[in-house]
Every structure is written in C-alpha cells, then in structure tokens.
Design an enzyme around this catalytic site. Structure first.
Site, PDB file in Angstrom:
ATOM      1  N   LYS A  62      56.060  -8.323  90.581  1.00 32.76           N
ATOM      2  CA  LYS A  62      55.697  -8.498  89.045  1.00 32.76           C
ATOM      3  C   LYS A  62      55.181 -10.006  88.712  1.00 32.76           C
ATOM      4  CE  LYS A  62      58.197  -4.888  87.169  1.00 32.76           C
ATOM      5  NZ  LYS A  62      59.207  -4.383  86.169  1.00 32.76           N
ATOM      6  N   ARG A  80      63.400  -1.006  93.747  1.00 33.79           N
ATOM      7  CA  ARG A  80      62.344  -0.454  93.394  1.00 33.79           C
ATOM      8  C   ARG A  80      61.232  -1.249  94.047  1.00 33.79           C
ATOM      9  NH1 ARG A  80      58.366   0.281  89.471  1.00 33.79           N
ATOM     10  NH2 ARG A  80      57.442   2.514  89.197  1.00 33.79           N
TER      11      ARG A  80
END
Length: 371
Positions: free
Chosen positions: A306, A341
C-alpha cells in the site's frame, strides 16, 4: 454527555511465565499481553487513562462510571476470547495463529498487477494455484478496483469478472473469499463456490447485503472506510482521533451485523488501512491494532504494497514494496492479527513460519527464570 471506554494492550511478553502468569493470551493466539491502558473518552475527549496489569484490572474497572462499566467488562472478556476455526468448504482455517489470505484481482486497473489476471484467465489460475501451494489459507478474489478515484463498476460486469475465477479456484479445492460491496455479486460468488464475503464497506454500501449475508450464514469481513455508504470509499474522513473513531465505527457496523442476524462467530473486522486515511492515520492504526481485539472478533490486516510503504521508503513503486509489506505483516502478527491479506504469499508465509517458531520457542525457554 457520552462516555466511551477503550482497553488497549500496551505491554507484551514472550510468554506468561516471564510475567509469573500475570499476562493474558491475546484473542486466543500466540501473543501475550501484560499491561493495558484503560481509556475513558467523554464527548470525544480523553478525560482519564489508567494503566493496569491483569491482576489489577478488576480494581480499575470498578472506578469507571456506570455507563462505561458494562462495555469495559465486555471488552476485557473479548481480549481473552479464543475464536473458533473458520470452516470454508472442505477447508478449516485455524485462528489461533496468523493465516495468509492471498489476493487475486481480476480487474483491468489493479494497482498491483495491472489487469494481468483478467486479460489472461489461465495465468490467473496458475497464479492462484501457486499461492495455495505456497501456503495461502484462502484466496480473496475481487473484480472491482477500490483505489482512490476508481469508477464504480456495474454489478453485472463485476459478476462476469469474478465468477469464472471463483469457479476455477473452487475446482482446485481452494477456500475462497469474494471481495465486493454489492449483494448481487456476493450471491453470485457464493453460488459459484466462494464461502466468505469480504466487504470494504462493512455491509453499508448495499442495503440488501446485511440481510443476504445473514441468510447465507457465511463468514464476513467488515472493513472500515469513511465513505462506505456512498460510491467513494475514501471520502469523508476528518477524524477527531483516528484510532478511537475507527474503533467506534467498526463497533457500530458489528452491532448492525448482529442486529441483522449475522452470527457473532461469522464476523471478522478490518480497520481499512489506506482507505480514506493519511500516513499518520495509517501508522496510528497499525500501532494500535491490539486494541481492536476488544471488539471480540478475529482481525484482518490488509496493508500489502500500500501507499504508506512508498511514503515511508523514498516513494518506492508498487513492485518494490516487499520489504515494507513484510514489516507491516510482522506488525500485524505481533498484534495478534489472525488474517494477513497479501500479494506476496510465499515470502509472507516464510516470515510467518519463522515468527511462529520464535513464539513457540519463547513458551519453552525458562533459562532466564529462577528455579
């Protein structure tokens, strides 16, 4: 006047023996907490903060206002709550240790794979099989990009993208989660072989989703996003206190799920790293992850590749964020998070296995203790 209470683990131990038993096993996992901050917030402002070890907790809770007492008792019980395994089809996923959820995007505009697995279904199947072989406990399949500025996708197009991928992965015996915020897509995915729903809107975007998930009796991940009810998940942030505001929002979505008839054991929670959150917001949430066990449900952390990693590492591009992704995964493990995840499955599984070995060894290492 509104009082809210939060019990945040702030001190940790390698095992209970190092604290002479004065530590709790956090959420039934492999992390032990020995000191806690009990925080009283009134009308949005922190008005009192106590520090307590487990043997002092009853004394501290007895000092709380009546309105906060019941919630505090529930949070303290939740922090030690051991969660049952997830039964996803033929696969059973234990939640007493961290597990890896592998990402499979079938979108044309994914920030991580650029649509490769939508354009080449065979490559997608091979990639999914490789991730399962590498140790992924389940696959999270999504057909709509949730990056900032991404357009909303018509549900028919989303179904056409995800169903073939789900059917292919189900045929190989994989446990599957559908990453969507639309009830029609959830239904089609579950019918095609998915066993779990992962909703980035926390079942707030589609009015039908709460009832549908309750009727299907499947596990569901409720993620926090400030714009969950609208089209732009990233809109409407403006937090007073990021950690407490996200905690309260997940508390409310959990309560809505319970009121709709979703079983407590079927609810998982995700603080939504990167969704309508600044770098400061994201780092605050990562550091406060142990607090979210006080809600009483397994936690999912989705921080792989991210933007915050690039912001903390000289703007490293997406393809060069493995080190940062592993650092955040380890932060999640140290916080007792149950599901990670990730894109980089083999590397994360290896990091998890080494972490788990160190944790196991700490429980049997008495060499530094007297007697």
């Amino acid at each position: 006047m509104t009082d809210r209470i939060y019990i945040r683990p702030v001190g940790f131990a390698p095992g209970p023996q190092s604290e002479h038993g004065n530590a709790i096993r956090l959420a039934g996992g492999m992390v032990y907490a020995s000191r806690f901050a009990v925080i009283l917030r009134r009308d949005g402002e922190v008005v009192e903060r106590w520090l307590a070890s487990p043997d002092m907790m009853r004394e501290v809770l007895g000092q709380l206002p009546d309105a906060a007492g019941a919630e505090a008792e529930a949070q303290w019980a939740n922090l030690t709550l051991a969660h049952p395994s997830l039964a996803l089809g033929a696969r059973t996923i234990r939640l007493d240790q961290p597990q890896v959820m592998a990402i499979l995007n079938v979108t044309p505009d994914s920030f991580s794979d650029g649509g490769r697995f939508l354009e080449d279904p065979e490559a997608g199947r091979d990639h999914a099989a490789a991730m399962v072989e590498a140790g992924a406990a389940l696959l999270d399949i999504g057909g709509e990009s949730t990056r900032p500025g991404a357009p909303v996708l018509w549900e028919g197009d989303e179904i056409a993208r995800v169903v073939p991928a789900i059917e292919a992965c189900a045929a190989m015996g994989a446990a599957i989660s559908i990453d969507t915020r639309k009830a029609a897509v959830m239904e089609a995915a579950l019918d095609a072989g998915a066993q779990m729903v992962n909703d980035v809107s926390g079942l707030a975007h589609d009015p039908r989703s709460l009832e549908m998930v309750a009727e299907r009796g499947c596990p569901v991940v409720l993620m926090h996003a400030p714009g969950a009810a609208g089209d732009d998940l990233h809109a409407g942030s403006g937090y007073g206190n990021t950690v407490f505001d996200v905690f309260d929002a997940l508390h409310a979505r959990r309560d809505a799920a319970l009121a709709a008839g979703i079983a407590p054991a079927n609810i998982l929670l995700d603080p939504g790293i990167g969704f309508g959150k600044s770098l400061a917001d994201n780092t605050a949430l990562i550091n406060a992850l142990p607090l979210f066990h006080a809600l009483g449900h397994p936690l999912l952390l989705g921080a792989s590749r991210k933007r915050m990693i690039g912001a903390l590492s000289n703007e490293a591009p997406v393809g060069h964020r493995l080190g940062g992704s592993l650092a955040l995964a380890l932060a999640g493990m140290n916080a007792g998070v149950q599901l990670l995840r990730v894109h980089d499955v083999a590397e994360t599984v290896q990091a998890r296995n080494v972490w788990r070995g160190l944790r196991d060894a700490a429980l049997t290492d008495f060499s530094d203790l007297p007697g």
